[in-house]
Write an enzyme that holds these catalytic residues in place. Structure first.
Site, PDB file in Angstrom:
ATOM      1  N   CYS A 115       0.809  -1.229   0.000  1.00  0.00           N
ATOM      2  CA  CYS A 115       0.000   0.000   0.000  1.00  0.00           C
ATOM      3  C   CYS A 115       0.840   1.276   0.000  1.00  0.00           C
ATOM      4  O   CYS A 115       0.355   2.335  -0.384  1.00  0.00           O
ATOM      5  CB  CYS A 115      -0.951   0.014   1.193  1.00  0.00           C
ATOM      6  SG  CYS A 115      -2.089  -1.372   1.171  1.00  0.00           S
ATOM      7  N   HIS A 252      -3.455   7.473   1.587  1.00  0.00           N
ATOM      8  CA  HIS A 252      -3.824   6.128   1.158  1.00  0.00           C
ATOM      9  C   HIS A 252      -5.193   5.816   1.752  1.00  0.00           C
ATOM     10  O   HIS A 252      -5.459   6.121   2.921  1.00  0.00           O
ATOM     11  CB  HIS A 252      -2.779   5.128   1.664  1.00  0.00           C
ATOM     12  CG  HIS A 252      -3.217   3.707   1.567  1.00  0.00           C
ATOM     13  ND1 HIS A 252      -3.736   3.177   0.412  1.00  0.00           N
ATOM     14  CD2 HIS A 252      -3.225   2.699   2.484  1.00  0.00           C
ATOM     15  CE1 HIS A 252      -4.041   1.901   0.616  1.00  0.00           C
ATOM     16  NE2 HIS A 252      -3.748   1.592   1.870  1.00  0.00           N
ATOM     17  N   ASN A 282     -10.059  -0.245  -0.649  1.00  0.00           N
ATOM     18  CA  ASN A 282      -8.605  -0.135  -0.550  1.00  0.00           C
ATOM     19  C   ASN A 282      -7.978  -0.719  -1.821  1.00  0.00           C
ATOM     20  O   ASN A 282      -8.049  -1.921  -2.050  1.00  0.00           O
ATOM     21  CB  ASN A 282      -8.138  -0.904   0.701  1.00  0.00           C
ATOM     22  CG  ASN A 282      -6.638  -0.804   0.931  1.00  0.00           C
ATOM     23  OD1 ASN A 282      -5.897  -0.407   0.037  1.00  0.00           O
ATOM     24  ND2 ASN A 282      -6.207  -1.171   2.116  1.00  0.00           N
TER      25      ASN A 282
END
Ligand code: UT7
Length: 325
Positions: A115, A252, A282
């Site tokens: 990520c 993020h 996500n």
């Protein structure tokens, strides 16, 4: 003093056509729209079509970023693709994008920081550009996480989605002043002691399989707020800016509750936080450029804005980038 700064000249993104809502997921695993929205803020995610690869998503996002930058693909001499879901173990997804853009010079490689991959990619490109080793870089975050989800594990499969985003960064001479455009600071961090809190239980060198994503969500959550806040505070101290000077916070997108917590802890007003998680879940390395692209298309970015990017993910890895748009 004359210095070189890395300036973002274009941003683009791509989301696969197929949308999977929380109601759709509730038909597969024992969950509900109420639980997913309350715990994560996610309402839907996009899923790549059968045969649609990470490089296809990456290429679509890269095309858009290049068109908006006005830079010809053949003038790109560095391509960095941040992904944890490459088309193949090798060669890199970045070389597939390079070929797709008709580029046969310069260098292309992938970055694997899950990520945090996009922040790692921006930091790497910034160093190449400022050192003079490259002039124009394409930095992409692209993922097809739907391929590594265990669709029987409700604690993970509801959270992730597919997508891609990209930026074109160009080395430009600058006076190096506070108001000059470009990347002002990048900080990347990792701590491998936490590998087993968020990982994929397979790989060519261990199981010879691809494996599925596994996560201890509660523990990751606890570390996320702490580590993200820490790296942002470090960034602000090292650059001499205060949190209330940030015009746009582009984090993020892992969990709305994490973003609310970080914004509150830092004192960044929530209206300055770009929040896209409800629309695509996500998307790992793709989420920051997707959010940046969203802000651009919503006219929330003006030249001269102070923009903060931040991410945290498997490894653990985490990092932040501060830039003048
Ligand atoms: O991008 C990389 C970084 N990743 C992250 O930052 C993710 C960090 N973690 C999180 O976002 C949150 O921890 C989650 C959204 C994953 C989970 O939220 P939580 O508030 O930490 O829930 P929990 O894991 O403590 O689970 C609470 C309950 C459990 O039931 P019991 O044990 O309390 O009876 C779970 O079994 O919720 C249950 N549960 C679900 N219920 C309905 C777990 N998943 C689901 C689900 N639907 N999908």
């Amino acid at each position: 003093m004359a210095v070189i700064r890395s300036v973002i000249q274009g941003v683009g993104a791509y989301l696969p056509e197929q949308v999977m809502t929380n109601a759709d997921i509730a038909k597969i695993v024992d969950t509900s729209d109420e639980w997913i929205v309350a715990r994560s803020g996610i309402e839907q995610r996009h899923i790549a079509a059968e045969g649609e690869k990470t490089s296809d998503l990456a290429l679509a996002a890269a095309h858009k970023a290049l068109v908006r930058s006005g830079i010809d693909p053949t003038d790109i001499d560095l391509i960095i693709c941040a992904t944890a879901t490459p088309d193949r173990t090798f060669p890199s997804t970045a070389v597939a994008v390079q070929a797709g853009l008709g580029i046969s010079s310069g260098a292309a490689f992938d970055i694997q920081a899950v990520c945090s991959g996009f922040v790692y990619g921006v930091a790497t490109a910034d160093n190449f550009l400022r050192s003079g080793a490259a002039k124009r870089a394409l930095v992409i975050g692209a993922e097809t996480f739907s391929r590594i989800l265990d669709w029987e594990d409700r604690s993970t499969c509801v959270l992730f989605g597919d997508g891609a985003g990209a930026v074109v960064m160009e080395a430009q001479p600058s006076h190096g002043g506070r108001d000059d455009r470009g990347i002002l600071s990048t900080l990347i961090r990792s701590d491998g002691r936490y590998q087993d809190l968020l990982y994929v239980d397979g790989g060519p060198g261990s199981t010879k399989t691809v494996g599925y994503l596994r996560m201890n969500g509660r523990e990751v959550f606890r570390h996320a707020v702490q580590k993200i806040t820490g790296v942002i505070e470090e960034t602000l101290v090292s650059t001499g800016y205060a949190a209330d000077e940030i015009d746009l916070f582009v984090p993020h997108q892992a969990n709305k509750r994490i973003l609310d917590g970080v914004a509150k802890k830092l004192g960044v007003p929530i209206e300055r936080v770009v929040m896209t998680i409800s629309k695509h879940g996500n998307t790992s390395a793709a989420s920051i450029p997707l959010a940046l692209n969203h802000a651009f298309e919503e006219h929330r970015l003006s030249e001269g804005n102070l923009v903060l990017l931040e991410a945290m993910g498997g490894g653990f890895t985490w990092g932040a980038a501060l830039l003048r748009w």
